[in-house]
Design an enzyme around this catalytic site. Structure first.
Site, short mmCIF file in Angstrom:
data_model
loop_
_atom_site.label_atom_id
_atom_site.label_comp_id
_atom_site.label_asym_id
_atom_site.label_seq_id
_atom_site.Cartn_x
_atom_site.Cartn_y
_atom_site.Cartn_z
N CYS A 9 5.40 -2.64 4.12
CA CYS A 9 6.13 -2.90 2.87
C CYS A 9 5.51 -2.24 1.63
CB CYS A 9 6.20 -4.41 2.64
SG CYS A 9 7.11 -5.25 3.95
N ILE A 10 4.33 -2.69 1.23
CA ILE A 10 3.79 -2.30 -0.09
C ILE A 10 3.60 -0.79 -0.22
CG2 ILE A 10 1.97 -2.76 -1.82
CD1 ILE A 10 3.64 -5.24 -1.08
#
Ligand code: NAD
Length: 449
Positions: free
Chosen positions: A270-271
């Protein structure tokens, strides 16, 4: 029987398409609350494991899967034709980026292309994969309408972002609200009705793109704040301040502050990925997302900083990085999980190998680890986790703590290792660590003080 009635009396047949970190817990969740669920995945190994009642995800117990498979609540298949027999489909496929950091929607496209020829009147399709605003309406909808059915009229379409936090014992589906944005109010209503059986709270937004943007805001918020503390950690090193002490002190403020902590860089699905989806899309609107780019730059530099820190720590002891025996502890992208995708450990190990170090690692959750696959590092290395013994520690020149797993006995690690570089302050409770622990975000140790 219409979909609303089936949802109300729990006779809806749910399909979860993509049975990974997101899809499997969702499929198990729906099966647990009484729905008939079929999981659909192109990965035959996952399908086979589930058919045998085995989980391959740390947060999902095999006993739960086995019980649900046995009582017929959960099935798994790789046959897309199953889509003809279900009422609702949740798409949970990967959304990586390509080598130029542009969105790779190929998994979403192939899922939608698999659904379109099998789409049924009255079906509800919910996209859960993280992606840029517009994907549901600009990419998924036109593919589904190739079926000849009209979205919002013949079938229902919505976006609902995933908020799962692997390894989190406190927050799960029961206490994490779910955001939903449907194509029409009716699409939203049906998606909410179904999700409400599983999630404690459902929050409605007006459109799929608002729901898509919500997920990106959440991840960009993390990326930017992590970058901020990483930058301040680097400054603190130079100023001779212990940033960990500062972060702990600031965290005592009960309002207007949320603690974030520095580290070796960001990882996971994600990040390091999602913010690029938005910066890519923003360019279509002549807009440059400066915060996203700046945060990515700072976070991407952290593995390089860690390696410089290791080289300097060795050099202070009269040793060179070239030829040094390095033991990495924890290659997962964060503590206590088994997910090593995009982990900063990968870049750190690649840089260490590039500079001539001999690298081994231990991670109780990641038995094998592949580095050196991407555009920069063509030489691939597959490493295997080595046993963590007193001998492995004492014979290493330096031990680098990357994922601060709680199973490690840090007192023992520090006692055995000749030199430790701690990137996550995992050694915070170790007495006398200043003798040999070099930390990211803190002044160099001063033995004896
Ligand atoms: N992992 C997380 O913590 C997390 C959290 C929030 C959101 N997300 C998002 O959720 C989405 C899924 O992530 P994940 O971590 O579960 O990925 P994953 O790689 O663990 O799982 C995806 C699954 O989809 C399957 N798949 C791929 N293409 C398929 C196709 N055409 N048909 C059927 N199956 C297919 C793969 O075989 C795999 O099992 C991504 O968009 C991700 O950004 C992930």
């Amino acid at each position: 029987m219409n979909l609303q009635t089936k949802i109300d009396d729990r006779t809806v047949r749910v399909c979860v398409l993509g049975l990974g970190y997101v899809g499997l817990p969702l499929a198990v969740g729906f099966a647990r609350v009484g729905f008939t669920v079929v999981g659909l995945d192109v990965d035959e190994r996952k399908v086979m494991a589930l058919q045998q009642g085995k989980s391959y995800i740390q947060d999902v117990e095999s006993d739960d899967v086995a019980a649900l498979v046995q009582n017929g609540a959960l099935k798994a298949t790789s046959d897309y034709d199953v889509l003809r027999q279900v009422d609702a489909v949740f798409i949970c496929v990967p959304t990586p980026f390509d080598a130029m950091k542009a969105p790779d929607l190929s998994f979403i496209i192939s899922a939608a292309e698999g659904i379109a020829p099998r789409l049924q009147v009255g079906q509800l399709i919910v996209l859960q994969s993280t992606t840029y605003p517009g994907t549901t309406e600009e990419v998924v909808l036109p593919i589904l309408e190739r079926s000849g059915l009209k979205a919002g009229q013949d079938f229902h379409l919505a976006f609902s972002p995933e908020r799962i936090n692997p390894g989190d014992k406190k927050y799960g589906v029961h206490n994490t609200p779910k955001v939903v944005g449907g194509l029409t109010p009716r699409c939203t209503e049906l998606a909410c009705a179904l999700l409400s059986h599983l999630f404690g709270q459902v929050h409605v937004v007006s459109t799929p793109r608002a729901a898509e943007m919500t997920k990106l805001l959440e991840n960009i918020f993390r990326s930017v704040n992590i970058a901020l503390v990483n930058e301040l950690a680097l400054l603190s090193e130079r100023m001779g301040i212990d940033f960990w002490e500062v972060a702990a002190a600031a965290a005592t403020k009960p309002f207007g502050f949320m603690p974030f902590y520095p580290g070796p860089g960001v990882g996971g699905h994600c990040i390091p990925v999602d913010p690029y989806y938005l910066s890519w899309k923003a360019r279509e609107y002549d807009f440059y997302t400066k915060f996203i780019e700046l945060a990515a730059e700072v976070n991407q530099d952290m593995p390089y900083h860690v390696v410089e820190k290791v080289a300097a720590a060795l050099s202070d002891q009269g040793q060179a990085l070239r030829g040094a025996r390095v033991l990495v502890l924890g290659v997962a992208f964060k503590r206590d999980i088994d997910d090593a995708r995009n982990s900063p450990a990968g870049r750190i190990i690649e840089l260490l190998l590039e500079r001539g170090a001999e690298v081994q690692y231990n991670d109780p959750y990641v038995p094998r680890y592949r580095v050196g696959r991407d555009v920069f590092w063509r030489e691939e290395h597959v490493l295997e986790s080595v046993p963590l013994t007193a001998e492995t520690l004492t014979t290493s020149d330096v031990v680098i703590i990357i994922a601060g797993h709680t199973v490690y006995d840090y007192d023992w690690v520090v006692a055995q290792a000749p030199l430790v570089v701690d990137t996550v302050n995992a050694t915070r409770a170790v007495a006398g660590r200043d003798d040999k622990v070099v930390r990211i975000g803190a002044p160099l140790p001063r033995p004896g003080r």
